[in-house]
Enzyme design. Structure first.
Site, PDB file in Angstrom:
ATOM      1  N   GLY A  44       0.835  -1.196   0.000  1.00  0.00           N
ATOM      2  CA  GLY A  44       0.000   0.000   0.000  1.00  0.00           C
ATOM      3  C   GLY A  44       0.868   1.244   0.000  1.00  0.00           C
ATOM      4  CB  CYS A  45       0.306   4.627   1.360  1.00  0.00           C
ATOM      5  SG  CYS A  45       1.160   6.203   1.529  1.00  0.00           S
ATOM      6  CG  PHE A  46       5.858   4.934  -0.959  1.00  0.00           C
ATOM      7  CD1 PHE A  46       5.209   6.105  -0.638  1.00  0.00           C
ATOM      8  CD2 PHE A  46       6.481   4.843  -2.209  1.00  0.00           C
ATOM      9  CE1 PHE A  46       5.164   7.173  -1.522  1.00  0.00           C
ATOM     10  CE2 PHE A  46       6.447   5.911  -3.108  1.00  0.00           C
ATOM     11  CZ  PHE A  46       5.783   7.071  -2.769  1.00  0.00           C
ATOM     12  CD1 TRP A  47       4.700   8.694   1.825  1.00  0.00           C
ATOM     13  CD2 TRP A  47       2.665   9.440   2.367  1.00  0.00           C
ATOM     14  NE1 TRP A  47       4.390   9.712   0.963  1.00  0.00           N
ATOM     15  CE2 TRP A  47       3.153  10.184   1.270  1.00  0.00           C
ATOM     16  CE3 TRP A  47       1.411   9.729   2.873  1.00  0.00           C
ATOM     17  CZ2 TRP A  47       2.409  11.208   0.675  1.00  0.00           C
ATOM     18  CZ3 TRP A  47       0.661  10.746   2.286  1.00  0.00           C
ATOM     19  CH2 TRP A  47       1.164  11.482   1.206  1.00  0.00           C
ATOM     20  CB  CYS A  48       1.768   2.952   5.767  1.00  0.00           C
ATOM     21  SG  CYS A  48       0.368   4.065   5.509  1.00  0.00           S
TER      22      CYS A  48
END
Length: 224
Positions: A57-61
Site C-alpha cells: 500500500g502507501c509507502f509512507w506507511c
C-alpha cells in the site's frame, strides 16, 4: 490513487493536504527526481547490508513501520514492479506504469531475519485486498514481495502457505511474489514522510495505526 485518497479523506471530515506542497525529506539530496537504486550512492553506502523489497500500500506507511524494526539500518520509498524508466509519483498513481509503491529495506541478517521481516509485513497491512489498501485504490497499492534471490522467494511462498493453512485471514492472500525489477527511488518529498509530516490527516488516520500495531505486536523487534 492520490485523488481518490484525498476525496475519501475529505468525506471523512479531514483536511487533505497536497503531497506536492510538503517540505523535502531529511534524506535529501539522495535524489531530485526518481533514480535507479543501483545507480545511486545508496548502493555503496549500504553495500554490506542485505536488501528486501516490499509493497504493502502507501509507502509512507510501510517505510514508517520498518524504520522502527531492530536490525534495519535504513528504509527508502520507491517504485518497483513496473516497465517505465524513471516513473514519477503521478505516473505510478495513474496505474499505467505497472509499478507498486514499494520500499527497500537495508537490514543486518545477524540482527533480524528475512522471515521476521515477512512477519511484520503481513501483520501490518491487508494482503487479501486486490489492488487496494484502505482508501488507496489501484495497482500502485497492491500487496507484493519482489524477491532478490531464490531463498527470499522460497521464504515468502512458504510463509504465505503457512498463513493460509492456519487460516490467519478471512479471505485468500493475494500478495504477489515476483522477481525484483529495477527499484526506482521515489522523489525526495516522499522520504521520511511520516516523521516530517506528523499532523498530516492521512498520517494520523492511516499510517499511525499501522505503526502502533507494529509496536504492540512486535515489542521484541522495536528499536530502543
Amino acid at each position: 490513487m492520490e485523488k481518490i485518497r484525498i476525496a475519501l479523506l475529505l468525506v471523512a471530515g479531514l483536511l487533505a493536504v497536497s503531497c506536492d506542497a510538503q517540505p523535502p525529506s531529511a534524506k535529501s539530496p539522495v535524489n531530485k527526481g526518481t533514480y535507479a537504486l543501483e545507480d545511486s550512492e545508496l548502493a555503496s553506502r549500504y553495500a554490506r547490508f542485505s536488501k528486501a523489497y516490499f509493497a504493502g500500500g502507501c509507502f509512507w506507511c510501510t517505510e514508517a513501520v520498518y524504520e522502527r524494526v531492530k536490525g534495519v539500518e535504513a528504509v527508502y520509498s520507491g517504485y518497483c514492479g513496473g516497465h517505465v524508466k524513471n516513473p514519477t509519483y503521478e505516473q505510478v498513481g495513474s496505474d499505467r506504469t505497472g509499478h507498486a509503491e514499494s520500499i527497500v529495506i537495508f537490514y543486518d541478517p545477524q540482527q533480524v531475519s528475512y522471515e521476521r521481516l515477512l512477519e511484520v509485513f503481513f501483520a501490518t497491512h491487508d494482503p487479501t485486498t486486490l489492488n487496494r489498501q484502505g482508501p488507496d485504490v489501484g495497482t500502485a497499492y497492491r500487496s507484493a514481495i519482489f524477491y532478490l534471490s531464490e531463498e527470499q522467494k522460497k521464504a515468502a511462498e512458504s510463509y504465505i502457505a503457512k498463513l493460509e493453512e492456519e487460516g490467519r485471514f478471512k479471505a485468500p492472500i493475494v500478495t504477489e511474489v515476483k522477481p525484483a525489477s529495477t527499484f526506482w527511488l521515489a522523489e525526495d518529498y516522499h522520504q521520511d514522510y511520516y516523521e516530517l509530516n506528523p499532523d498530516n490527516p492521512y498520517i494520523q488516520r492511516i499510517s499511525k495505526p499501522k505503526v502502533e500495531k507494529f509496536n504492540r505486536q512486535f515489542p521484541e523487534l522495536r528499536k530502543q
